[in-house]
Design a protein around this motif. Structure first.
Motif, PDB file in Angstrom:
ATOM      1  N   ASP A  23       4.116   5.561  -5.649  1.00  0.00           N
ATOM      2  CA  ASP A  23       4.073   5.580  -7.117  1.00  0.00           C
ATOM      3  C   ASP A  23       3.065   6.609  -7.609  1.00  0.00           C
ATOM      4  O   ASP A  23       3.325   7.356  -8.566  1.00  0.00           O
ATOM      5  N   LEU A  24       1.914   6.661  -6.957  1.00  0.00           N
ATOM      6  CA  LEU A  24       0.896   7.637  -7.337  1.00  0.00           C
ATOM      7  C   LEU A  24       1.394   9.055  -7.099  1.00  0.00           C
ATOM      8  O   LEU A  24       1.222   9.945  -7.954  1.00  0.00           O
ATOM      9  N   LEU A  25       2.027   9.272  -5.945  1.00  0.00           N
ATOM     10  CA  LEU A  25       2.551  10.608  -5.625  1.00  0.00           C
ATOM     11  C   LEU A  25       3.597  11.036  -6.640  1.00  0.00           C
ATOM     12  O   LEU A  25       3.598  12.186  -7.109  1.00  0.00           O
ATOM     13  N   SER A  26       4.495  10.133  -6.993  1.00  0.00           N
ATOM     14  CA  SER A  26       5.562  10.476  -7.935  1.00  0.00           C
ATOM     15  C   SER A  26       4.998  10.795  -9.314  1.00  0.00           C
ATOM     16  O   SER A  26       5.534  11.643 -10.030  1.00  0.00           O
ATOM     17  N   ASP A  32       0.829  -1.213   0.000  1.00  0.00           N
ATOM     18  CA  ASP A  32       0.000   0.000   0.000  1.00  0.00           C
ATOM     19  C   ASP A  32       0.862   1.260   0.000  1.00  0.00           C
ATOM     20  O   ASP A  32       0.554   2.229  -0.699  1.00  0.00           O
ATOM     21  N   TYR A  33       1.955   1.255   0.800  1.00  0.00           N
ATOM     22  CA  TYR A  33       2.847   2.413   0.815  1.00  0.00           C
ATOM     23  C   TYR A  33       3.500   2.597  -0.547  1.00  0.00           C
ATOM     24  O   TYR A  33       3.609   3.722  -1.052  1.00  0.00           O
TER      25      TYR A  33
END
Length: 306
Positions: free
Chosen positions: A154-157, A148-149
């Motif tokens: 990945d989404l944040l980047s 999950d982290y």
């Protein structure tokens, strides 16, 4: 973080950790790193702050602003707390190679092993490339516990981060290149000698006390004696700038409940730092002298009876 969830943050801390927690709708809960304990946290006190809302523990090692370097035994106890309460470990290790007098740095991720841990570092300190604005985060722990982290990162980047290409090439050259920091931190090196100048100045002053920094780029002295009476770190920082042309950072800026500390950086040359502390001591001497003055109380004149 969900609104109201908590992150355990050291006091003193690097204020960005408190700000990041608040900006993400969380609440920083501070654990003491007391000067009488060498600015090291007490694991019993840390665990006593854990609640049903606690989600993570922040560690800063080597520490900014105090220069404390955490021994392995302490780190093992803090990891054990994170395991017992299923807390994410967030560790700032950007000063990992800035060490003095044989101090030993212990990275947290190998101690945490399969427990989720995010290690933060960059080029700005050890490699003195502040202007490049290059940093990284390393997620460790078993895949089952970190998926999950990893997906969130990945989404944040993809949405928010855009690392420059030249900076990414610089990382490989820096971390795989020659050691350029150890010489600076050894006797005769610029950082070591400036640190020595700070240590000697504080030892010679009747107004200052210092827990000698074992790592990082700062010293965090406290004001003692007569000069400490009614002392306010923000007021003193302004006074020092106006009267002695010296810039310091008030200690309470680092989320501590006391107002008798201030931070200086070890970046100036040793001779310059010697002059800096001559001026600091002069300003504190004026404060001590003023605190020692007895102001006579004027007796009220009695009116004669009519």
């Amino acid at each position: 973080l969900n609104p109201g969830e908590e992150v355990l943050v050291p006091s003193p801390d690097y204020p960005l950790w408190s700000a990041a927690t608040i900006l993400n709708d969380g609440r920083p809960v501070y654990y003491r790193c007391a000067p009488e304990n060498g600015f090291l946290p007490d694991p019993v006190e840390v665990e006593g702050l854990v609640s049903s809302r606690t989600r993570a523990i922040v560690l800063i090692n080597p520490n900014n602003p105090t220069g404390a370097v955490y021994p392995r035994e302490l780190l093992e106890k803090l990891v054990a707390i994170a395991r017992r309460h299923n807390l994410l470990l967030l560790v700032d290790e950007i000063y990992d190679q800035v060490l003095y007098d044989g101090a030993k740095f212990e990275p947290l991720a190998p101690i945490a092993d399969d427990h989720p841990c995010i290690t933060f570092s960059g080029l700005s300190k050890v490699h003195r490339a502040c202007g490049w604005r290059v940093g990284w985060a390393i997620l460790t722990g078993t895949a089952a516990r970190t998926t999950d982290y990893r997906n969130a990162l990945d989404l944040l980047s993809g949405l928010r981060l855009c690392a420059n290409v030249a900076g990414q090439y610089a990382i490989a050259a820096a971390v795989n290149g020659p050691d350029t920091i150890s010489e600076l931190c050894s006797p005769g090196g610029r950082l070591y000698e400036t640190r020595r100048a700070v240590v000697e100045a504080c030892a010679a002053s009747e107004h200052l006390r210092l827990v000698v920094p074992q790592g990082a780029l700062y010293a965090f002295p406290s004001v003692i004696g007569a000069a400490a009476r009614g002392f306010d770190d923000h007021q003193f920082a302004l006074e020092l700038l106006e009267t002695e042309n010296v810039l310091i950072v008030p200690g309470s800026s680092f989320n501590v409940p006391y107002r008798d500390h201030f931070r200086v950086t070890l970046l100036p040359q040793a001779q310059v730092m010697g002059e800096v502390f001559t001026r600091i001591d002069r300003a504190l001497g004026r404060r001590a002298e003023a605190a020692g003055k007895v102001v006579p109380i004027q007796a009220k004149a009695r009116h004669a009876a009519a």
